[in-house]
Design an enzyme around this catalytic site. Structure first.
Site, PDB file in Angstrom:
ATOM      1  N   GLY A  94      41.205 -27.340 127.263  1.00 35.18           N
ATOM      2  CA  GLY A  94      40.326 -28.082 128.165  1.00 35.18           C
ATOM      3  C   GLY A  94      38.889 -27.983 127.671  1.00 35.18           C
ATOM      4  O   GLY A  94      38.634 -27.723 126.486  1.00 35.18           O
ATOM      5  N   SER A  95      37.963 -28.161 128.576  1.00 34.85           N
ATOM      6  CA  SER A  95      36.555 -28.223 128.174  1.00 34.85           C
ATOM      7  C   SER A  95      35.998 -26.840 127.849  1.00 34.85           C
ATOM      8  O   SER A  95      36.482 -25.818 128.344  1.00 34.85           O
ATOM      9  CB  SER A  95      35.739 -28.843 129.311  1.00 34.85           C
ATOM     10  N   THR A  96      34.958 -26.839 127.051  1.00 26.16           N
ATOM     11  CA  THR A  96      34.278 -25.587 126.695  1.00 26.16           C
ATOM     12  C   THR A  96      33.698 -24.932 127.940  1.00 26.16           C
ATOM     13  O   THR A  96      33.747 -23.707 128.099  1.00 26.16           O
ATOM     14  CB  THR A  96      33.174 -25.900 125.665  1.00 26.16           C
ATOM     15  N   GLU A 117      41.498 -23.498 123.658  1.00 23.58           N
ATOM     16  CA  GLU A 117      41.369 -24.687 122.795  1.00 23.58           C
ATOM     17  C   GLU A 117      40.431 -25.617 123.539  1.00 23.58           C
ATOM     18  O   GLU A 117      40.814 -26.181 124.561  1.00 23.58           O
ATOM     19  CB  GLU A 117      42.720 -25.386 122.594  1.00 23.58           C
ATOM     20  N   GLU A 139      29.899 -33.991 123.823  1.00 25.29           N
ATOM     21  CA  GLU A 139      31.238 -34.576 123.784  1.00 25.29           C
ATOM     22  C   GLU A 139      31.329 -35.633 124.893  1.00 25.29           C
ATOM     23  O   GLU A 139      31.148 -35.315 126.064  1.00 25.29           O
ATOM     24  CB  GLU A 139      32.292 -33.493 124.008  1.00 25.29           C
ATOM     25  N   LYS A 154      50.042 -24.733 134.774  1.00 25.81           N
ATOM     26  CA  LYS A 154      49.211 -25.519 135.698  1.00 25.81           C
ATOM     27  C   LYS A 154      48.773 -26.794 134.974  1.00 25.81           C
ATOM     28  O   LYS A 154      47.882 -26.771 134.129  1.00 25.81           O
ATOM     29  CB  LYS A 154      47.969 -24.759 136.169  1.00 25.81           C
ATOM     30  N   CYS A 174      40.430 -34.407 121.812  1.00 21.92           N
ATOM     31  CA  CYS A 174      39.550 -33.283 121.464  1.00 21.92           C
ATOM     32  C   CYS A 174      39.047 -33.406 120.039  1.00 21.92           C
ATOM     33  O   CYS A 174      37.911 -33.061 119.745  1.00 21.92           O
ATOM     34  CB  CYS A 174      40.280 -31.966 121.666  1.00 21.92           C
ATOM     35  N   GLY A 180      36.416 -23.201 129.681  1.00 23.48           N
ATOM     36  CA  GLY A 180      36.831 -22.087 128.816  1.00 23.48           C
ATOM     37  C   GLY A 180      35.934 -20.877 129.006  1.00 23.48           C
ATOM     38  O   GLY A 180      36.400 -19.729 129.093  1.00 23.48           O
TER      39      GLY A 180
HETATM   40  P1  NAD Z   1      38.834 -29.426 132.019  1.00 17.45           P
HETATM   41  O1  NAD Z   1      38.269 -28.219 131.357  1.00 17.45           O
HETATM   42  O2  NAD Z   1      38.059 -30.079 133.071  1.00 17.45           O
HETATM   43  O3  NAD Z   1      40.253 -29.075 132.682  1.00 17.45           O
HETATM   44  C1  NAD Z   1      41.299 -28.513 131.917  1.00 17.45           C
HETATM   45  C2  NAD Z   1      42.221 -27.754 132.861  1.00 17.45           C
HETATM   46  O4  NAD Z   1      41.496 -26.649 133.421  1.00 17.45           O
HETATM   47  C3  NAD Z   1      42.718 -28.585 134.040  1.00 17.45           C
HETATM   48  O5  NAD Z   1      44.063 -28.251 134.313  1.00 17.45           O
HETATM   49  C4  NAD Z   1      41.811 -28.124 135.174  1.00 17.45           C
HETATM   50  O6  NAD Z   1      42.385 -28.261 136.459  1.00 17.45           O
HETATM   51  C5  NAD Z   1      41.618 -26.662 134.823  1.00 17.45           C
HETATM   52  N1  NAD Z   1      40.418 -26.056 135.405  1.00 17.45           N
HETATM   53  C6  NAD Z   1      39.238 -26.647 135.714  1.00 17.45           C
HETATM   54  N2  NAD Z   1      38.389 -25.749 136.271  1.00 17.45           N
HETATM   55  C7  NAD Z   1      39.053 -24.566 136.319  1.00 17.45           C
HETATM   56  C8  NAD Z   1      38.719 -23.264 136.789  1.00 17.45           C
HETATM   57  N3  NAD Z   1      37.527 -22.999 137.323  1.00 17.45           N
HETATM   58  N4  NAD Z   1      39.640 -22.282 136.673  1.00 17.45           N
HETATM   59  C9  NAD Z   1      40.847 -22.525 136.119  1.00 17.45           C
HETATM   60  N5  NAD Z   1      41.233 -23.743 135.684  1.00 17.45           N
HETATM   61  C10 NAD Z   1      40.337 -24.749 135.759  1.00 17.45           C
HETATM   62  O7  NAD Z   1      39.209 -30.427 130.826  1.00 17.45           O
HETATM   63  P2  NAD Z   1      39.875 -31.857 130.934  1.00 17.45           P
HETATM   64  O8  NAD Z   1      38.860 -32.820 131.455  1.00 17.45           O
HETATM   65  O9  NAD Z   1      41.178 -31.751 131.633  1.00 17.45           O
HETATM   66  O10 NAD Z   1      40.182 -32.164 129.393  1.00 17.45           O
HETATM   67  C11 NAD Z   1      39.207 -32.625 128.528  1.00 17.45           C
HETATM   68  C12 NAD Z   1      38.687 -31.494 127.669  1.00 17.45           C
HETATM   69  O11 NAD Z   1      39.782 -30.857 127.007  1.00 17.45           O
HETATM   70  C13 NAD Z   1      37.778 -31.978 126.570  1.00 17.45           C
HETATM   71  O12 NAD Z   1      36.674 -31.132 126.473  1.00 17.45           O
HETATM   72  C14 NAD Z   1      38.656 -31.874 125.326  1.00 17.45           C
HETATM   73  O13 NAD Z   1      37.942 -31.726 124.134  1.00 17.45           O
HETATM   74  C15 NAD Z   1      39.480 -30.677 125.641  1.00 17.45           C
HETATM   75  N6  NAD Z   1      40.711 -30.664 124.837  1.00 17.45           N
HETATM   76  C16 NAD Z   1      40.811 -29.755 123.815  1.00 17.45           C
HETATM   77  C17 NAD Z   1      41.952 -29.734 123.010  1.00 17.45           C
HETATM   78  C18 NAD Z   1      42.090 -28.730 121.880  1.00 17.45           C
HETATM   79  O14 NAD Z   1      43.210 -28.547 121.400  1.00 17.45           O
HETATM   80  N7  NAD Z   1      41.025 -28.082 121.444  1.00 17.45           N
HETATM   81  C19 NAD Z   1      42.987 -30.635 123.259  1.00 17.45           C
HETATM   82  C20 NAD Z   1      42.858 -31.534 124.310  1.00 17.45           C
HETATM   83  C21 NAD Z   1      41.708 -31.534 125.098  1.00 17.45           C
END
Ligand code: NAD
Length: 500
Positions: free
Chosen positions: A245-247, A268, A402, A192, A303, A250
């Site tokens: 994605g975001s904490t 992550e 962040e 996804k 990130c 997560g």
């Molecule tokens: P996000 O958490 O908003 O979204 C990430 C993914 O999760 C997207 O595909 C989104 O559609 C999906 N998502 C959102 N809500 C969901 C839910 N309720 N159920 C299932 N899936 C859901 O993050 P973002 O804005 O896309 O990315 C930025 C974040 O990612 C920052 O916090 C960044 O630090 C983190 N990030 C971490 C790493 C790492 O390796 N640690 C790498 C890149 C980005």
């Protein structure tokens, strides 16, 4: 059309002739979503709509999960000898290599990063795929040290159906970090992509088809997190969720796993990474350039952005001047210009969010040294220049949260102990850097930093051989290296009784 674009004009020509795949990829076919719904994806550098993309939800997730399960149980991929999976994945890597300019262009158009940076991501993505493909037929199981009356085997087996949910900041590279080890290990994978950057994932699907992966082994469901993402996370038939994605999201995914089938969840997540500069470091100009690039590269949408710069007070003012000089050379520009260091902010929501943090920084008393105002771009795009705040303290929002934008928070410190305390004073633990010539200090401080990655006299160094992941609220997973293969396989114990 220039197959090997070099200049801005070449990339613009390529962009004008680019067609977009907009449908989901399910069981070897490109299809509309069951509901017929779509969502727009917009080029943030121009504000122009690129395409309407299939918006998948629960119904599409159910169908894809069924196909993934059938494919897994069928064994066409999961029980294939690893050396044959390797051949197919190497074929896919070659196809990605042959199409890397197009893939890079799609990421740049979709999320605004400079095209030179997207090309770097392609090298990372392709290298990741090759690394895991090459590793999978060289990993042995174990024979336990039993007595003569038994043979104890420890086997590594694929888990089953893996759902990978990825963000928009490195769309294809984050995808590769997840799907390469998951596919190499023999799983069926449902990807996804972020709703903000679905284009390269859908193009990748056509390359997967061309590479000849069996149907149902790799599928792509574009759509929103709260619809299709949530459906995958709550599915009773998804065995593993790998997420970047975001904490905040997560944490939600861990709850979904608990509410459903206790699927394995590898996360992550975000960071607020400290970059510590001691007065004894060599070549302050070079360190300042690195410190600026650590936060401004990829518009700060990284990130592991070095978003907290901790500088020993004896050199602080001098060092900040050097950082400001370096920042001056890192202004945003047209993402299609290979010379641009920074591009556009991914979308209106993120743009507003970053500007709001900057406003809070000023209101809470941090000293704005440069930047802070959005750039009024002729293109109609979303550009924010390098922004540096000095005299930041832990209780300020910009020192704690962040931002995910080009905003640097500078702190001062007097002693090594204070630097370590400040560095660790965060809920995150993704990356940390330290700059010093004192090897004793380097080892002392490295060991005490609560961080998945520690960079010494560099920022963001590493290659495919090194695991990547966080501690604390930055997550529990490890991408890259053979350690990530471990996440996508289960251990099976086989105890064979022997007649003696
Ligand atoms: P996000 O958490 O908003 O979204 C990430 C993914 O999760 C997207 O595909 C989104 O559609 C999906 N998502 C959102 N809500 C969901 C839910 N309720 N159920 C299932 N899936 C859901 O993050 P973002 O804005 O896309 O990315 C930025 C974040 O990612 C920052 O916090 C960044 O630090 C983190 N990030 C971490 C790493 C790492 O390796 N640690 C790498 C890149 C980005």
């Amino acid at each position: 059309m220039n197959a090997q674009p070099q200049t801005r004009a070449d990339w613009q020509t390529l962009a004008q002739s680019q067609a977009f795949e907009t449908r989901a990829y399910i069981n070897d076919d490109f299809v509309a979503s069951q509901s017929g719904e779509t969502f727009e994806t917009i080029n943030p550098a121009t504000g122009v709509r690129l395409a309407n993309i299939a918006s998948c939800d629960q119904a599409d997730a159910d169908i894809a999960v069924n196909h993934a399960r059938r494919a897994f149980e069928g064994g066409e991929w999961s029980r294939l000898p690893p050396i044959e999976r390797k051949r197919t994945l190497l074929r896919l890597a070659d196809l990605m290599e042959a199409n890397k300019h197009e893939l890079a262009l799609l990421d740049t158009l979709d999320m605004g990063k400079p095209v030179s940076s997207s090309l770097g991501d392609m090298a990372g993505a392709i290298g990741c795929l090759r690394h895991h493909a090459e590793t999978i037929d060289k990993l042995y199981g174990e024979v336990a040290p039993t007595g003569e009356d038994a043979l104890g085997l420890v086997l590594r087996e694929p888990i089953g159906v893996v759902a990978s949910i990825v963000p928009w900041n490195f769309p294809l590279m984050m995808t590769a970090w997840k799907i390469a080890p998951a596919l190499a290990a023999g799983n069926s994978v449902i990807l996804k992509p972020s709703e903000k950057s679905p284009l390269s994932a859908l193009r990748l699907a056509s390359l997967v088809k061309e590479a000849g992966l069996p149907s149902g082994v790799f599928q792509v469901l574009p759509g929103f997190g709260h619809t299709v993402g949530k459906a995958l996370a709550l599915s009773m038939d998804v065995d593993c969720l790998s997420f970047t994605g975001s904490t905040q999201v997560g944490k939600q995914l861990l709850q979904y796993a608990g509410q459903s089938n206790l699927k394995k969840v590898y996360l992550e997540c975000g960071g607020k990474s400290p970059n510590i500069v001691f007065a004894d470091c060599k070549d302050l100009d070079a360190v300042a350039r690195n410190a600026a690039a650590a936060i401004f590269r990829n518009q700060g949408e990284v990130c592991i952005a070095g978003s907290r710069l901790l500088v020993e007070n004896s050199i602080r003012e001098d060092f900040i001047e050097r950082v400001l000089a370096a920042a001056e050379t890192m202004q945003p520009g047209d993402p299609l210009d290979p010379e641009s260091f920074m591009g556009a902010i991914v979308d209106e929501a993120q743009y507003r969010r970053v500007l709001d943090y900057i406003r809070q920084g000023v209101e809470e008393g941090a000293r704005l040294r440069v930047g802070g105002e959005a750039i009024d771009a002729e293109s109609g795009g979303l550009f924010i220049p390098p922004t540096v705040f000095d005299s930041v303290t832990r209780d300020m929002t910009i020192g704690r949260e962040e931002i995910f934008g080009p905003v640097l928070a500078v702190f001062g410190f007097d002693t090594e102990e204070e630097a370590i305390r400040l560095a660790n004073d965060t809920v995150y633990g993704l990356a940390a850097g330290l700059w010093s010539q004192d090897i004793d200090r380097i080892m002392r401080v490295s060991r005490r930093l609560q961080s998945g990655q520690v960079y010494v006299n560099n920022w963001a160094g590493g290659d495919q051989t090194m695991p990547f992941g966080g501690v604390k609220q930055s997550g529990n997973g490890r991408d890259k290296s053979y350690h990530s293969l471990e996440e996508y396989s289960d251990l099976k114990t086989v105890w064979v009784s022997l007649a003696t």
